[in-house]
Write an enzyme that holds these catalytic residues in place. Sequence first.
Site, PDB file in Angstrom:
ATOM      1  N   CYS A   1     -10.603  -3.195  -4.620  1.00  0.00           N
ATOM      2  CA  CYS A   1      -9.405  -4.322  -5.067  1.00  0.00           C
ATOM      3  C   CYS A   1     -10.331  -5.567  -5.282  1.00  0.00           C
ATOM      4  O   CYS A   1      -9.776  -5.705  -6.485  1.00  0.00           O
ATOM      5  CB  CYS A   1      -8.339  -4.517  -3.988  1.00  0.00           C
ATOM      6  SG  CYS A   1      -6.902  -3.040  -3.481  1.00  0.00           S
TER       7      CYS A   1
ATOM      8  N   ASN B   1       1.435  -1.111   0.138  1.00  0.00           N
ATOM      9  CA  ASN B   1      -0.541  -0.176  -0.448  1.00  0.00           C
ATOM     10  C   ASN B   1       1.029   1.314  -0.206  1.00  0.00           C
ATOM     11  O   ASN B   1       1.461   1.732   0.694  1.00  0.00           O
ATOM     12  CB  ASN B   1      -0.815   0.153   1.458  1.00  0.00           C
ATOM     13  CG  ASN B   1      -0.011  -0.588   2.864  1.00  0.00           C
ATOM     14  OD1 ASN B   1       0.346  -1.040   3.039  1.00  0.00           O
ATOM     15  ND2 ASN B   1      -0.877   0.261   3.191  1.00  0.00           N
ATOM     16  N   ILE B   2       0.278   2.264  -0.421  1.00  0.00           N
ATOM     17  CA  ILE B   2       1.041   3.247  -1.182  1.00  0.00           C
ATOM     18  C   ILE B   2       0.208   4.309  -0.479  1.00  0.00           C
ATOM     19  O   ILE B   2      -0.844   4.962  -1.483  1.00  0.00           O
ATOM     20  CB  ILE B   2       2.120   3.268  -3.198  1.00  0.00           C
ATOM     21  CG1 ILE B   2       2.532   2.436  -2.904  1.00  0.00           C
ATOM     22  CG2 ILE B   2       1.796   4.675  -2.188  1.00  0.00           C
ATOM     23  CD1 ILE B   2       3.234   2.671  -4.017  1.00  0.00           C
ATOM     24  N   GLU B   3       0.191   5.312   0.602  1.00  0.00           N
ATOM     25  CA  GLU B   3      -0.417   6.016   1.107  1.00  0.00           C
ATOM     26  C   GLU B   3      -0.134   7.895   0.244  1.00  0.00           C
ATOM     27  O   GLU B   3       0.988   7.879  -0.249  1.00  0.00           O
ATOM     28  CB  GLU B   3      -0.484   6.244   2.447  1.00  0.00           C
ATOM     29  CG  GLU B   3      -0.956   5.222   3.022  1.00  0.00           C
ATOM     30  CD  GLU B   3      -1.782   4.751   4.299  1.00  0.00           C
ATOM     31  OE1 GLU B   3      -1.187   5.679   5.467  1.00  0.00           O
ATOM     32  OE2 GLU B   3      -2.249   3.783   5.099  1.00  0.00           O
TER      33      GLU B   3
ATOM     34  N   GLU C   1      -2.857  -4.417  -3.368  1.00  0.00           N
ATOM     35  CA  GLU C   1      -3.254  -5.333  -4.599  1.00  0.00           C
ATOM     36  C   GLU C   1      -2.953  -5.319  -5.482  1.00  0.00           C
ATOM     37  O   GLU C   1      -2.866  -5.800  -6.471  1.00  0.00           O
ATOM     38  CB  GLU C   1      -4.642  -5.868  -4.056  1.00  0.00           C
ATOM     39  CG  GLU C   1      -5.095  -6.743  -2.846  1.00  0.00           C
ATOM     40  CD  GLU C   1      -5.291  -5.552  -1.608  1.00  0.00           C
ATOM     41  OE1 GLU C   1      -5.240  -4.878  -1.616  1.00  0.00           O
ATOM     42  OE2 GLU C   1      -6.649  -5.974  -0.635  1.00  0.00           O
TER      43      GLU C   1
ATOM     44  N   CYS D   1      -9.878  -5.001   0.001  1.00  0.00           N
ATOM     45  CA  CYS D   1     -11.441  -3.512   0.406  1.00  0.00           C
ATOM     46  C   CYS D   1     -12.354  -3.741  -1.079  1.00  0.00           C
ATOM     47  O   CYS D   1     -12.075  -4.682  -1.882  1.00  0.00           O
ATOM     48  CB  CYS D   1     -10.393  -2.119   0.066  1.00  0.00           C
ATOM     49  SG  CYS D   1      -9.930  -1.465  -1.417  1.00  0.00           S
TER      50      CYS D   1
ATOM     51  N   CYS E   1      -3.904   0.833  -2.243  1.00  0.00           N
ATOM     52  CA  CYS E   1      -4.098  -0.579  -2.154  1.00  0.00           C
ATOM     53  C   CYS E   1      -3.005  -1.508  -2.449  1.00  0.00           C
ATOM     54  O   CYS E   1      -2.415  -1.340  -3.498  1.00  0.00           O
ATOM     55  CB  CYS E   1      -5.187  -1.133  -2.186  1.00  0.00           C
ATOM     56  SG  CYS E   1      -6.591  -0.362  -1.178  1.00  0.00           S
TER      57      CYS E   1
HETATM   58  N1  THU Z   1      -5.213  -1.058   2.466  1.00  0.00           N
HETATM   59  C1  THU Z   1      -4.686  -2.108   1.267  1.00  0.00           C
HETATM   60  O1  THU Z   1      -3.945  -2.317   1.125  1.00  0.00           O
HETATM   61  N2  THU Z   1      -5.250  -3.334   0.690  1.00  0.00           N
HETATM   62  C2  THU Z   1      -6.675  -3.543   0.914  1.00  0.00           C
HETATM   63  O2  THU Z   1      -7.820  -4.062   1.059  1.00  0.00           O
HETATM   64  C3  THU Z   1      -6.854  -2.592   3.117  1.00  0.00           C
HETATM   65  C4  THU Z   1      -6.808  -1.573   2.839  1.00  0.00           C
HETATM   66  C5  THU Z   1      -4.862  -0.029   2.751  1.00  0.00           C
HETATM   67  C6  THU Z   1      -4.963   1.206   2.424  1.00  0.00           C
HETATM   68  C7  THU Z   1      -4.341   2.360   3.840  1.00  0.00           C
HETATM   69  O3  THU Z   1      -2.805   2.363   3.098  1.00  0.00           O
HETATM   70  C8  THU Z   1      -4.647   1.225   4.259  1.00  0.00           C
HETATM   71  O4  THU Z   1      -4.020  -0.073   4.628  1.00  0.00           O
HETATM   72  C9  THU Z   1      -5.737   1.221   5.374  1.00  0.00           C
HETATM   73  O5  THU Z   1      -6.896   1.462   5.168  1.00  0.00           O
END
Ligand code: THU
Length: 132
Positions: free
Chosen positions: A89, A42-44, A55, A86, A53
């Site tokens: 994804c 995940n890259i915020e 995935e 999520c 996300c």
């Molecule tokens: N996140 C994912 O990378 N994959 C998911 O399917 C659920 C959420 C990440 C997004 C965000 O960076 C962190 O989890 C919290 O939501």
Amino acid sequence: MDYKKLIKVALDYRNRAYSPYSDFKVGAAVLFESGEIYGGCNIENASFGATNCAERTGIFKGISEGESKIKAIAIVGSLEEYTYPCGICRQVIAEFGDEDIKVILAKSENDYIEKEMKEILPGAFKKDALGK
Ligand code: THU
């Protein structure tokens, strides 16, 4: 099938997460029909909605390298409980994977559950709905 290798890649990519806002690390490993595996994290973003996300990072890496169909995907988020993908994804996985592909939710290489796409996104909206 033994998913240990796929989970190992997901765990490795989990360490690459850029998640200074949520402090929640996620790693994914996408096995394509070619046999290639692409990892993602995940890259915020300070603008939260721009977050990607794990995935989708892995899937987009593979597709952009010429892959076409997903065979399985492993996901590691929390190490205490299984982290499900999520909704966005799930929709992206469904675009590139049939309803019987495996979605592996793992806490470690030895602790995982196996789901099928049709269980976690029944009645997916797909290209056939658009006549494609
Ligand atoms: N996140 C994912 O990378 N994959 C998911 O399917 C659920 C959420 C990440 C997004 C965000 O960076 C962190 O989890 C919290 O939501």
